[in-house]
Design a protein around this motif. Sequence first.
Motif, PDB file in Angstrom:
ATOM      1  N   PRO A   1      -9.670   8.750  -9.103  1.00  0.00           N
ATOM      2  CA  PRO A   1      -8.829   8.351  -7.968  1.00  0.00           C
ATOM      3  C   PRO A   1      -9.398   7.152  -7.221  1.00  0.00           C
ATOM      4  N   GLY A   2     -10.740   7.120  -7.067  1.00  0.00           N
ATOM      5  CA  GLY A   2     -11.361   6.012  -6.344  1.00  0.00           C
ATOM      6  C   GLY A   2     -11.109   4.684  -7.047  1.00  0.00           C
ATOM      7  N   HIS A   3     -11.297   4.670  -8.371  1.00  0.00           N
ATOM      8  CA  HIS A   3     -11.054   3.443  -9.148  1.00  0.00           C
ATOM      9  C   HIS A   3      -9.612   3.015  -9.041  1.00  0.00           C
TER      10      HIS A   3
ATOM     11  N   ARG B   1      -8.078  -0.486  -7.645  1.00  0.00           N
ATOM     12  CA  ARG B   1      -7.204  -1.323  -8.467  1.00  0.00           C
ATOM     13  C   ARG B   1      -5.913  -1.625  -7.712  1.00  0.00           C
ATOM     14  N   VAL B   2      -5.358  -0.561  -7.077  1.00  0.00           N
ATOM     15  CA  VAL B   2      -4.133  -0.755  -6.300  1.00  0.00           C
ATOM     16  C   VAL B   2      -4.398  -1.753  -5.173  1.00  0.00           C
ATOM     17  N   ALA B   3      -5.541  -1.563  -4.494  1.00  0.00           N
ATOM     18  CA  ALA B   3      -5.855  -2.431  -3.366  1.00  0.00           C
ATOM     19  C   ALA B   3      -5.961  -3.884  -3.821  1.00  0.00           C
ATOM     20  N   ALA B   4      -6.510  -4.087  -5.033  1.00  0.00           N
ATOM     21  CA  ALA B   4      -6.677  -5.442  -5.532  1.00  0.00           C
ATOM     22  C   ALA B   4      -5.326  -6.059  -5.875  1.00  0.00           C
ATOM     23  N   GLU B   5      -4.447  -5.229  -6.500  1.00  0.00           N
ATOM     24  CA  GLU B   5      -3.166  -5.784  -6.935  1.00  0.00           C
ATOM     25  C   GLU B   5      -2.184  -5.934  -5.788  1.00  0.00           C
ATOM     26  N   ARG B   6      -2.196  -4.941  -4.872  1.00  0.00           N
ATOM     27  CA  ARG B   6      -1.219  -4.982  -3.774  1.00  0.00           C
ATOM     28  C   ARG B   6      -1.954  -4.762  -2.464  1.00  0.00           C
ATOM     29  N   PRO B   7      -2.525  -5.827  -1.912  1.00  0.00           N
ATOM     30  CA  PRO B   7      -3.340  -5.686  -0.694  1.00  0.00           C
ATOM     31  C   PRO B   7      -2.588  -5.006   0.455  1.00  0.00           C
ATOM     32  N   GLU B   8      -1.241  -5.142   0.489  1.00  0.00           N
ATOM     33  CA  GLU B   8      -0.522  -4.566   1.638  1.00  0.00           C
ATOM     34  C   GLU B   8      -0.563  -3.034   1.598  1.00  0.00           C
ATOM     35  N   LEU B   9      -0.819  -2.472   0.405  1.00  0.00           N
ATOM     36  CA  LEU B   9      -0.868  -1.008   0.309  1.00  0.00           C
ATOM     37  C   LEU B   9      -2.299  -0.493   0.465  1.00  0.00           C
ATOM     38  N   ALA B  10      -3.252  -1.385   0.458  1.00  0.00           N
ATOM     39  CA  ALA B  10      -4.656  -0.994   0.355  1.00  0.00           C
ATOM     40  C   ALA B  10      -5.054   0.064   1.376  1.00  0.00           C
ATOM     41  N   ALA B  11      -4.738  -0.187   2.635  1.00  0.00           N
ATOM     42  CA  ALA B  11      -5.206   0.712   3.691  1.00  0.00           C
ATOM     43  C   ALA B  11      -4.706   2.136   3.467  1.00  0.00           C
ATOM     44  N   ALA B  12      -3.372   2.245   3.225  1.00  0.00           N
ATOM     45  CA  ALA B  12      -2.782   3.579   3.094  1.00  0.00           C
ATOM     46  C   ALA B  12      -3.346   4.306   1.863  1.00  0.00           C
ATOM     47  N   VAL B  13      -3.454   3.579   0.752  1.00  0.00           N
ATOM     48  CA  VAL B  13      -3.899   4.226  -0.475  1.00  0.00           C
ATOM     49  C   VAL B  13      -5.361   4.653  -0.356  1.00  0.00           C
ATOM     50  N   ARG B  14      -6.174   3.778   0.216  1.00  0.00           N
ATOM     51  CA  ARG B  14      -7.587   4.130   0.370  1.00  0.00           C
ATOM     52  C   ARG B  14      -7.744   5.349   1.257  1.00  0.00           C
TER      53      ARG B  14
ATOM     54  N   ARG C   1      -2.285  17.972   6.296  1.00  0.00           N
ATOM     55  CA  ARG C   1      -1.242  17.287   7.070  1.00  0.00           C
ATOM     56  C   ARG C   1      -1.524  15.787   7.126  1.00  0.00           C
ATOM     57  N   GLU C   2      -2.808  15.473   7.306  1.00  0.00           N
ATOM     58  CA  GLU C   2      -3.182  14.053   7.339  1.00  0.00           C
ATOM     59  C   GLU C   2      -2.811  13.366   6.030  1.00  0.00           C
ATOM     60  N   LEU C   3      -3.138  14.044   4.944  1.00  0.00           N
ATOM     61  CA  LEU C   3      -2.850  13.487   3.626  1.00  0.00           C
ATOM     62  C   LEU C   3      -1.356  13.249   3.467  1.00  0.00           C
ATOM     63  N   ARG C   4      -0.575  14.255   3.923  1.00  0.00           N
ATOM     64  CA  ARG C   4       0.878  14.130   3.785  1.00  0.00           C
ATOM     65  C   ARG C   4       1.367  12.919   4.590  1.00  0.00           C
ATOM     66  N   ARG C   5       0.796  12.760   5.800  1.00  0.00           N
ATOM     67  CA  ARG C   5       1.184  11.625   6.654  1.00  0.00           C
ATOM     68  C   ARG C   5       0.835  10.306   5.967  1.00  0.00           C
ATOM     69  N   ALA C   6      -0.404  10.269   5.403  1.00  0.00           N
ATOM     70  CA  ALA C   6      -0.861   9.025   4.776  1.00  0.00           C
ATOM     71  C   ALA C   6       0.049   8.643   3.617  1.00  0.00           C
ATOM     72  N   ILE C   7       0.480   9.659   2.843  1.00  0.00           N
ATOM     73  CA  ILE C   7       1.359   9.365   1.711  1.00  0.00           C
ATOM     74  C   ILE C   7       2.734   8.943   2.214  1.00  0.00           C
ATOM     75  N   GLY C   8       3.134   9.561   3.319  1.00  0.00           N
ATOM     76  CA  GLY C   8       4.433   9.235   3.893  1.00  0.00           C
ATOM     77  C   GLY C   8       4.503   7.775   4.331  1.00  0.00           C
ATOM     78  N   GLN C   9       3.381   7.189   4.680  1.00  0.00           N
ATOM     79  CA  GLN C   9       3.370   5.804   5.152  1.00  0.00           C
ATOM     80  C   GLN C   9       3.653   4.809   4.030  1.00  0.00           C
ATOM     81  N   LEU C  10       3.550   5.259   2.787  1.00  0.00           N
ATOM     82  CA  LEU C  10       3.763   4.324   1.673  1.00  0.00           C
ATOM     83  C   LEU C  10       5.238   3.974   1.529  1.00  0.00           C
TER      84      LEU C  10
END
Lengths: 330, 682
Positions: free
Chosen positions: B629-631, B635-648, B673-682
């Motif tokens: 998951p970390g890798h 990779r996501v952060a590198a390809e799509r910087p706008e998603l980086a924060a939420a995905v990390r 709940r936090e995880l659900r919120r973080a995914i919801g932000q995507l």
Amino acid sequence: MPLAALAEPLRTAWRKRFGRWLANRNPRGRRILLNQRRLFIFPSRMGLLFALLLLLILLIGINYQNNLAYAVAFLLASLFVVAVLHTYANLAGLSVEAVRAGAVFPGQRSRFSLRLGQRENRPRYALRLSWAKGESEEVNLGPGEHRLLHFSLPVGERGWFHPGRLLVESRYPLGLLRCWTWLDLDLAAVVYPAPRDSGETALGAAADGSGGSSLPRPGNEDFQGFRDYRPGDSLRHVHWKGLARGQNMQSKQYHAWASRERWLDWEDYPGLPQETRLSQLCHLALQWQRREQPFGLRLPGSTLQPDRGPAHLEAVLTALALYRREAPGE
Amino acid sequence: MKARKRWFPPRASRTGQRPAGRAPGAAIPRNALVWILLSQFALLLPHLPQLPIWVVPVYLCTALWRGMVLRGQWSWPSRPLRLALILAGFAAVWFSFGSLLGLEPTVALLLTAFALKLLELQRRQDAYVLIFLGYFIAVTVFLFNQDLLLVLYMVGCLWLLTSALVALHRPGEDRFNWRSGRLPAIMLLQAVPVMLVLFFVFPRIGPLWSVPLKTQAATTGVSDHMKPGDVASLSQSDAVAFRVQFAGEIPPRGELYWRGLVFSVLEEGAWRSLRYQEIPPREWRLAQKNGAGSALDYQVLMEATQQHWLYALRYPQPLDPGVMAMGDYRLYSPVEVEERFRYRVRSWPELPLDPVLSDWRRETELRLPEQGNPRTRALARELRLGAESDGDFVQRVLDYYRNGPFVYTLQPGVLGDDPIDEFLFQRQRGFCEHYASAFVIMMRAAGVPARVVAGYQGGEINPVNRTVIVHQFDAHAWAEVWLAGQGWVRVDPTAVVSPERVTLGLEEALAEEGSFLAESPLSPLRYRGIDWINSLRLRYDALTYRWQSWVVGFDSEQQLNLLQRLFGEVRARDLALLLLGSAALVLAPAAWWLLRGGRPRRLPEERLYQRLCRRLARRGLERHPGEAPGHFAERVAAERPELAAAVRRATAIYSALVYAPQQPPGERGERLRELRRAIGQL
């Protein structure tokens, strides 16, 4: 006599055939999930006794024309049938995972660790795991629980030691049926060569001054200073005086031996047969490790650079153990 | 001696810590031991009526001993002592019963062994033997009693035994707990459907060999001879004698005279029936039915009496093999009725009995002892002289009863040497046997053939299932006289003295005296006035009748009827299918229920992470198989910087949840709940 002579190959053939069938049905794996392919079920000895009891009760029913005795016999008989399901369910869905096996010298016992677990939400009882060598353990497992189990088993000769199939069985809940499987876990221990000094002198010992016979005496090293004791440091180098004065446990440090590094070389002992040679090398490796001398290893086809410490020793011993030994298994 | 050294039974070690390499299942968990003790006492209870009383202390002592061994206070009994105890058990049974053979001594031996086995209950193997013995003992209970409530109780015993068996296989349970009773209850319930099919389908065959029978059971019901006072003592019992189900209407109560025995011989002050060898062979069996009339079909379910005679209305003809119709119009079973017995009868109440009387029969039914009761004989002769016919004479005697100060009572007192004289002329208090006996003696003295008939009169009609319940207190004795042209005519002198006895029953007849069931104050029959008790009693009786006829009395004939009704023609294939079908019907849901966890359950954080991956995949960011998951997050952060924060962030929470599973539930929920919120932000 001819019959016995005939029976032996037959038995061997049968065993082979059974082994092939079992290997096909219950193949090797690192993590094995117990399912209907792998599990067998059959009445236990107590189950057969129970069947006898049922027959007796049925006879009472017949001879006394007693319908309630019939009813009890039938109730217990169908309880037996229901128990088949429950006994099977006690093992189905379990997973057995090979974790690790410790490397040892021949004649010692290796510790085999495996993880028994389930992701399902029901308790399991009286799970018995046993090896052909006689080690066994009975455990219960809570819902969703995983548990690490350790067995210490006597190992064979140098190389990979595979402990054979693991028997996982259970008679829970009624003891009338036995559900079992023979698991071929992908788990093998490295068995080092037996360390043995053959008395043979190394070939090039005198020539380059790095042979086993001209070992430097203790005290020859250049004292460098102290550092905190770390596990693995030789007890000879502990600064006992300081410790006695109430200081921390410290080790004396000596100059590195970079210039005086030694080699364990396969080619040094051309006169010895293979196993004796490996034993000799093993003996020297242990000796030099005790003296904290860095040393390297040269085997036909592989070389380990000089170093010291437990990890290096393990690498060296493993290389010796696996010299011309195939991967674990067949 | 190995057993002696181990004072403590090896306390089952906590799971997983048991020293490796021990023989399988060496120890008995304490929990199992308690279940075993419970089932032992539960099994002892229903056997108490047929056991000598010393068995109870044996159970208490062995349980105490085993308990003390468990606590480490006492040691195991030595082998010689155990042997001595076993021999003592045999001896005690022999002294109690005078024999080791027969059903009761065998059962007593079994139960003694059951108790003594506790003293060598060390290994799992011993426990198996003990529990299997328990199952066997549970079955033997049914050889003595098959009452519905008892059967329910025995189901409980089977549950206890099975629980002991389950507890035996739960290593490490050092304390008694009821939880191990749950699984056996479920398993027994799952076993019921297949059991029912087997029960109704399994062929009922006759006994394969003769088996030891009950030797100690007391005979009940009307006995084969009658002295004054016999019937009265029977009337103290509220036990059920038999139950009758009529095919059609139930005849009026006053007509329900259940003939059981015919007493033709008066000897030494007691009436008895003719012995087999006293009857000429041609008189043994009932002659062919003569004439036609309306028939009455009914089925009698009789309680065990340990006697041969059966009960039926006037002029009975048995419809079942194994029941004989005797020359004096009664039914007879060649074997003693040792268990509840069911037979079907057809009666012709209007047909005359013996329209023509054989010489032998006339002579027999007139015989009187040479001596005794002179005043009675004189009275009979005097009354006969004044009568025009035998029939008229009967009326005159009954009138004598009616006009005299006769009292119907359960407490007539003891009579002297000439009992009938004393009864007729001095006491004038008596029960039915006094009236019947005196009446028959007077008839015979005057030359009219007469005999005493014993059986039951009346019965209670159960409105729930329209059965007639005949109790022991309905026992009755009456007379039959032979009149030319009419054959044997029933005369009930008691009915003249106390009409209520026949029309209303014993309770009403004794209402003033208050002696009805005086000796059994707890009998539910005494509380018939209380509606709910009475209705409960009658309902239970109806249930008992159904139980008796469908379960206890289920025989090959009923089986054939049932199967033919279900399948038409009975074929083995159908039965096998039925059996398999019922098995599948239970086992399939059970298997589903048991193995429903077969697929690994996903943890909530895994489900959420899967959702994250699906969302990213929709944006063209596929996670490679086996990518950590970390890798993946990097990779996501590198390809799509706008998603980086939420995905990390989501990945960090997910990793924390997965790799630190031991968290308090509240905190865990918060993280989820936090995880659900973080995914919801995507």
